[in-house]
Scaffold this motif. Structure first.
Motif, short mmCIF file in Angstrom:
data_model
loop_
_atom_site.label_atom_id
_atom_site.label_comp_id
_atom_site.label_asym_id
_atom_site.label_seq_id
_atom_site.Cartn_x
_atom_site.Cartn_y
_atom_site.Cartn_z
N THR A 2 0.84 -1.20 0.00
CA THR A 2 0.00 0.00 0.00
C THR A 2 0.87 1.25 0.00
OG1 THR A 2 -0.06 0.06 2.43
CG2 THR A 2 -1.79 -1.18 1.31
N ASP A 3 0.42 2.27 -0.70
CA ASP A 3 1.06 3.57 -0.51
C ASP A 3 0.51 4.18 0.78
OD1 ASP A 3 -1.39 4.77 -1.08
OD2 ASP A 3 -0.61 6.10 -2.61
N PRO A 4 1.11 5.26 1.31
CA PRO A 4 0.66 5.79 2.61
C PRO A 4 -0.81 6.18 2.66
CG PRO A 4 2.84 6.62 2.12
CD PRO A 4 2.38 5.90 0.89
N ILE A 55 3.93 -6.82 14.23
CA ILE A 55 4.73 -5.67 13.76
C ILE A 55 3.87 -4.43 13.51
CG2 ILE A 55 6.53 -7.13 12.76
CD1 ILE A 55 5.30 -6.62 10.00
N VAL A 56 2.58 -4.52 13.87
CA VAL A 56 1.65 -3.42 13.61
C VAL A 56 1.45 -2.57 14.85
CG1 VAL A 56 -0.76 -2.86 13.07
CG2 VAL A 56 0.44 -4.61 11.75
N SER A 91 -2.36 -10.29 8.29
CA SER A 91 -1.58 -10.71 7.12
C SER A 91 -0.41 -9.76 6.83
CB SER A 91 -2.50 -10.76 5.88
OG SER A 91 -2.77 -9.45 5.38
N ILE A 92 -0.33 -8.66 7.57
CA ILE A 92 0.75 -7.69 7.33
C ILE A 92 2.09 -8.32 7.72
CG2 ILE A 92 1.72 -5.46 8.02
CD1 ILE A 92 -1.19 -4.50 8.44
N SER A 93 3.01 -8.38 6.75
CA SER A 93 4.30 -9.07 6.97
C SER A 93 5.49 -8.12 6.90
CB SER A 93 4.47 -10.20 5.96
OG SER A 93 4.38 -9.70 4.63
N MET A 94 5.31 -6.92 6.35
CA MET A 94 6.38 -5.93 6.28
C MET A 94 5.78 -4.53 6.45
SD MET A 94 8.67 -7.44 3.09
CE MET A 94 10.22 -6.61 3.49
N VAL A 95 6.54 -3.65 7.10
CA VAL A 95 6.11 -2.27 7.32
C VAL A 95 7.30 -1.36 7.00
CG1 VAL A 95 5.22 -0.60 8.98
CG2 VAL A 95 4.53 -3.01 9.15
N SER A 96 7.10 -0.42 6.11
CA SER A 96 8.22 0.42 5.68
C SER A 96 8.62 1.41 6.78
CB SER A 96 7.86 1.18 4.40
OG SER A 96 7.06 2.31 4.69
N ASP A 97 9.78 2.02 6.59
CA ASP A 97 10.30 2.97 7.57
C ASP A 97 9.91 4.41 7.30
OD1 ASP A 97 11.81 3.35 5.30
OD2 ASP A 97 13.76 3.00 6.26
N GLY A 98 8.96 4.63 6.39
CA GLY A 98 8.50 5.98 6.08
C GLY A 98 7.22 6.32 6.82
N LYS A 114 3.00 -4.32 3.55
CA LYS A 114 2.85 -5.50 2.70
C LYS A 114 1.83 -6.41 3.35
CE LYS A 114 5.10 -9.60 0.80
NZ LYS A 114 6.32 -10.44 0.77
N ALA A 115 0.80 -6.80 2.61
CA ALA A 115 -0.25 -7.65 3.14
C ALA A 115 -0.79 -8.56 2.05
CB ALA A 115 -1.38 -6.79 3.71
#
Length: 467
Positions: free
Chosen positions: A241-243, A282-283, A427-434, A461-462
């Motif tokens: 997803t974008d922000p 991670i959420v 299902s969220i497996s990655m979270v960006s640093d922005g 990422k989901a």
């Protein structure tokens, strides 16, 4: 600066409070003076509008005894306070059936505080003619870029909010500003006519005017790709997803769902999940007028509660909801500074402010590389949710296909995400640093009671169902 009108009414408000305190245990007066102005231009015309969302001027008096709140709104509080107080009291008669349904709550803490809050602004440096010239010049500049542009709409909207909040022991006032700018093109290519937009926002006019023209090229590139976009094949996909889409998920999943006036009415499933996992570990998610600076940021809410920063989800666990004063009293919790009114003559509800996911540790490029086949989902269109059953639907303007870890030139539009809130969040497996916050939004409570809200976060990422 605080409006001169409200400055002249602080003493009047205090006198009214003291007169009504002879009858009620708690009395507050909220005074509002909100000015908005929208300046726009398109190929055919220009517009100036001083009557938009949030424009208002007036007062609401809130009173409480053991088991009841009363409110009375009016345009002004000048005049004999004994006469006005009697008029208010005489209007608050209730019948016996209603009295039986009232719920006894705790007392409101009226702790002493006198404070003025002001957000830095440059509104006095720009005339309406300055803003009009800017949108006309930018419209002409965009139109000159391509013969495929059928029309171009440019707008600058300014908001200036002045409020006072007075009780027996508290005297608060605040003034803050916000600016939203937008560019929209109606574009024809590939035998299709589409619309594309770019936006900019800031607390100042100057910064908004600086940012908006820098987005012309991205606006036209977006319009070109949307003209060739195809429908998506429905199915389950890995997505990023974008922000703005991250924010839409936050808003729909655990924005409305944790508004605690819905807990009081047993209309939110989240009430049963406080202290439990509702998302991936991670959420993390927050809400609060003091959490970031954006269109929904203020110094105190319409209940006179100072702005706060509330942690909603911590490491995947739902830890808190958000509340106004009335729902907090009924639930035996502390209000979180989320009591908001559409206008002075509307009821205060628990409402979101800035609702967003917190950044993680992943790099966006690594998130894209991790996907064999999926989509990068962009730009909020609209969304819906069901707080009682946790169904969610989020609509994005477009998605960009990802193949073998690379973004392609294949765009799909529109894109609808749907499913069950915990399934999506777990299902969220990655979270960006922005971290980016969208600053131009507005939201209703159901289908009414509109207030300004923002949302956002990092990229996520989901795995979700798209259609």
């Amino acid at each position: 600066m605080l409006s001169e009108f409200l400055k002249s009414r602080i003493k009047e408000a205090k006198e009214l409070v003291l007169e009504l305190r002879k009858t009620f245990k708690y009395v507050s007066v909220l005074g509002t003076d909100v000015r908005v102005q929208s300046v726009g231009a398109n190929r055919m015309s220009t517009t100036i509008d001083d009557d938009g969302l949030s424009a208002e001027c007036g007062f609401v008096v809130k009173m409480k005894n053991d088991n009841s709140f009363f409110e009375y709104s009016l345009d002004d509080i000048l005049g004999d306070k004994k006469v006005l107080a009697n008029k208010i009291i005489n209007s608050l008669k209730i019948d016996s059936d209603l009295a039986k349904k009232m719920i006894k709550t705790g007392e409101i803490e009226d702790l002493p505080l006198e404070q003025s809050f002001v957000r830095e602004s440059d509104f006095d440096k720009y005339t309406v003619e300055d803003k009009l010239q800017f949108v006309v010049d930018l419209k002409d500049k965009v139109l000159a870029k391509s013969e495929n542009i059928l029309n171009c709409m440019i707008g600058i909207s300014t908001l200036s909010v002045s409020k006072i909040f007075v009780t027996e022991n508290r005297t608060l006032d605040q003034n803050y500003t916000w600016v939203n700018g937008y560019m929209v093109v109606v574009y024809r290519e590939n035998d299709k006519v589409i619309q594309a937009r770019e936006v900019a926002w800031d607390k100042t006019i100057s910064k908004t005017m600086e940012i908006l023209p820098t987005k012309i090229d991205s606006l036209l590139d977006k319009a070109h790709h949307l003209a060739f976009a195809k429908p998506i094949e429905p199915g389950m996909y890995d997505i990023i997803t974008d922000p703005s889409i991250t924010g839409l998920i936050a808003h729909e999943a655990f924005g409305h769902g944790v508004e605690m006036d819905q807990f009081v009415k047993d209309r939110a499933l989240a009430k049963e999940y406080v202290g439990k996992y509702v998302a991936s570990p991670i959420v993390n998610m927050r809400d609060g007028a003091a959490s970031v600076l954006s269109a929904a940021s203020y110094f105190f809410d319409d209940d006179g509660i100072l702005a706060q920063d509330t942690l909603i989800i911590k490491d995947g666990i739902l830890v808190s909801g958000i509340s106004d004063m009335a729902s907090a009293l009924q639930l035996g919790t502390k209000p979180t500074g989320n009591g908001r009114r559409e206008a002075f003559d509307h009821k205060a509800y628990t409402r979101m402010t800035n609702t967003f996911f917190l950044p993680g540790k992943d790099k966006l490029e690594d998130m894209i590389k991790s996907i064999k086949h999926g989509y990068y989902i962009c730009e909020t269109s609209n969304g819906m949710e069901d707080p009682k059953n946790w169904a969610i639907q989020c609509v994005a303007e477009y998605g960009i296909e990802i193949v073998d870890g690379k973004l392609t030139e294949n765009w799909v539009s529109p894109v609808v995400m749907s499913g069950y809130v915990p399934d999506l969040l777990k299902s969220i497996s990655m979270v960006s640093d922005g971290l980016e916050i969208e600053g131009a939004g507005a939201c209703g409570k159901g289908y009414k009671e509109w207030v300004r809200v923002t949302d956002g976060g990092p990229s996520l990422k989901a795995k979700v169902k798209l259609g």
